[in-house]
Write an enzyme that holds these catalytic residues in place. Structure first.
Site, PDB file in Angstrom:
ATOM      1  CB  THR A 156      -0.913   0.055   1.247  1.00 13.83           C
ATOM      2  OG1 THR A 156      -0.090   0.155   2.417  1.00 13.83           O
ATOM      3  CG2 THR A 156      -1.782  -1.194   1.373  1.00 13.83           C
ATOM      4  CB  SER A 278      20.436   1.186 -23.635  1.00 12.98           C
ATOM      5  OG  SER A 278      21.243   2.309 -23.898  1.00 12.98           O
ATOM      6  CE  LYS A 284      18.521   1.684 -18.878  1.00 13.70           C
ATOM      7  NZ  LYS A 284      17.850   2.945 -19.202  1.00 13.70           N
ATOM      8  CD  GLU A 291       9.656   2.112 -20.630  1.00  8.03           C
ATOM      9  OE1 GLU A 291      10.432   1.337 -21.239  1.00  8.03           O
ATOM     10  OE2 GLU A 291       9.948   3.267 -20.349  1.00  8.03           O
TER      11      GLU A 291
END
Ligand code: ARG
Length: 479
Positions: A156, A278, A284, A291
């Protein structure tokens, strides 16, 4: 041209500008199948009602089938001068069959025609999206069964709150998607009245049979008011609203995938198929697909906003404003469909790092509530007091720099005499989740039962809850 404002491509003047703003063929060509199906149903009905000769009907029907074949074989040339799909099809029909083509538009208008075409299109889109939602639900249910015992932190405020099972978390999305499917099904029921035969707006003096065309096109009924029939776009708005809510769910899940796949969390690994490297940072792995799913809600909700503003304040009945319903709706429905496909792919390929999840679930005193509950249940302490005692337990562990499991029974007794050895039973995360057996709770057995319920609901086949393997996941590594 004297008016410089026109400039560029509009140097040919007002005609070109009018064509540019008025023509819809650039996008409504996507309605060709629905348009032709509507015309065939209309022609058959006209013949049945004695308004069209049988030979003319036959010529029209086979001509329309030929036009459809040309469009599908990409030999059809769409013309912007002919404005929209209706006139493009009819004009080609005229070239193919001559005079009878001119009889097709009897007792009909482009206003009821477009209302019919677009309803049919949106209905097809709803059917496709509903099947895609089910496919994603099934993918989630399958993973939930595998991860019924996998422990992760429940959050939460994005703060670790209580341990939950990963299967339970995945099933939360199955619930959301179930409501999404319900909203689409609801929209479909209301959408499914046929506007065909409402004509321009007032109905027609020809003795048409609206029931017949409605049935031929799979509608449940003819729409009861001709003015409403040609001016209603609720069906698009409702569908876009359902799409927006569904996209919100996908966006939330996508966001979780982005967070979970970060090096900081390391809960999951997205497959190479759904991530990219990347160009300059070799270490990466970017969760691009997640996304983009996260972002699609922007244009989907944009479509709803756009059309709701277009419709606001429009007097009855048809106004050309309503032509603006299509591009945004096409884009939104395409985007949702792609998002569902991407999400289903990501869920299927997801690698779960059970060890990292468990470790994160054990940190942050996540079983504190279990101590409080134990005090209530076993030592008969009122919950508020139990909460207070537990606060002191947490403070002690924090001060020592250890987890709750590291505290000895003497430590506990130094805080409250009523605590005894049995407390150790509830300190581990496994015990914590196993104890949450209330209906809808996170206990592994509950997760398996819910997964079985969903499987049955989605496939129509009776499914027994899969047995839990005793001893848990043991290795704790990547599944
Ligand atoms: N292209 C139009 C639309 O999408 C078709 C209906 C045209 N009707 C009319 N009265 N101009 O709305």
């Amino acid at each position: 041209m004297s008016n410089r404002m026109w400039g560029g491509r509009f140097t040919s003047g007002p005609d070109a500008i009018m064509e540019e703003i008025n023509a819809s063929i650039g996008f409504d060509h996507r309605l060709y199948r629905q348009d032709i199906a509507g015309s065939i149903a209309h022609a058959r009905m006209l013949a049945e009602a004695g308004i069209l000769a049988a030979e003319d009907r036959d010529a029209i029907v086979s001509g329309l089938e030929a036009v459809q074949a040309e469009i599908e074989q990409q030999t059809f040339t769409f013309s912007r001068a002919l404005e929209d799909i209706h006139m493009n099809v009819e004009s080609r029909l005229k070239e193919l069959i001559g005079e009878p083509a001119g009889r097709l538009h009897t007792a009909r208008s482009r206003n009821d025609q477009i209302a019919t075409d677009f309803r049919l299109y949106v209905r097809d889109a709803i059917d496709t999206l509903s099947a895609q939602i089910e496919a994603l639900q099934l993918a989630l249910v399958a993973r939930a069964e595998e991860e019924a015992e996998t422990i992760m932190p429940g959050f939460t405020h994005l703060q670790s709150a209580q341990p939950v099972t990963f299967g339970h978390h995945l099933l939360a999305y199955v619930e959301m998607l179930g409501r999404d499917a319900g909203r689409f099904a609801d929209a479909r029921r209301r959408l499914n009245g046929s506007p065909l035969g409402a004509a321009a707006l007032a109905g027609t003096s020809f003795p048409i049979d609206r029931q017949m065309t409605a049935e031929a096109l799979g509608f449940d009924r003819p729409s009861a008011n001709s003015l409403d029939a040609v001016s209603d776009r609720d069906f698009v708005l409702e569908t876009l609203a359902a799409a927006s809510i569904c996209a919100v769910h996908l966006s939330r899940f996508a966001e979780e995938l982005v967070i979970w796949s970060s090096a900081q969390f390391g809960f999951v690994r997205l497959s190479d198929k759904f991530s990219t490297g990347s160009s300059i940072m070799p270490q990466k792995r970017n969760p691009d697909a997640a996304e983009l799913v996260r972002a699609k809600i922007g244009r989907i909700l944009g479509a709803l906003t756009s059309l709701i503003v277009v419709m606001k304040g429009l007097p009855l009945t048809y106004s050309k404003d309503m032509q603006e319903d299509k591009e945004v709706a096409f884009d939104a429905l395409d985007s949702l469909s792609l998002s569902l496909a991407a999400m289903t792919g990501m869920v299927g390929d997801l690698e779960v790092n059970r060890e990292n999840m468990r470790e994160a679930a054990s940190s942050g005193f996540s079983t504190a509530t279990d101590i409080a509950d134990w005090l209530v249940r076993v030592a008969n302490v009122p919950f508020r007091e139990a909460h207070h005692i537990t606060g002191r337990v947490v403070a002690l562990a924090e001060q020592r720099g250890i987890g709750l499991e590291g505290l000895t029974i003497e430590d506990f007794k130094s805080i409250d005499e009523r605590i005894d050895n049995r407390i150790h039973k509830v300190l581990g995360v496994e015990n914590s989740v196993k104890s949450r057996t209330s209906y809808g709770g996170t206990a592994p057995d509950n997760v398996l039962a819910q997964a079985a319920r969903w499987k049955e609901a989605l496939t129509g086949e009776k499914a027994e809850p899969t047995q839990r393997k005793s001893g848990g996941h043991g290795d704790g590594g990547i599944a």
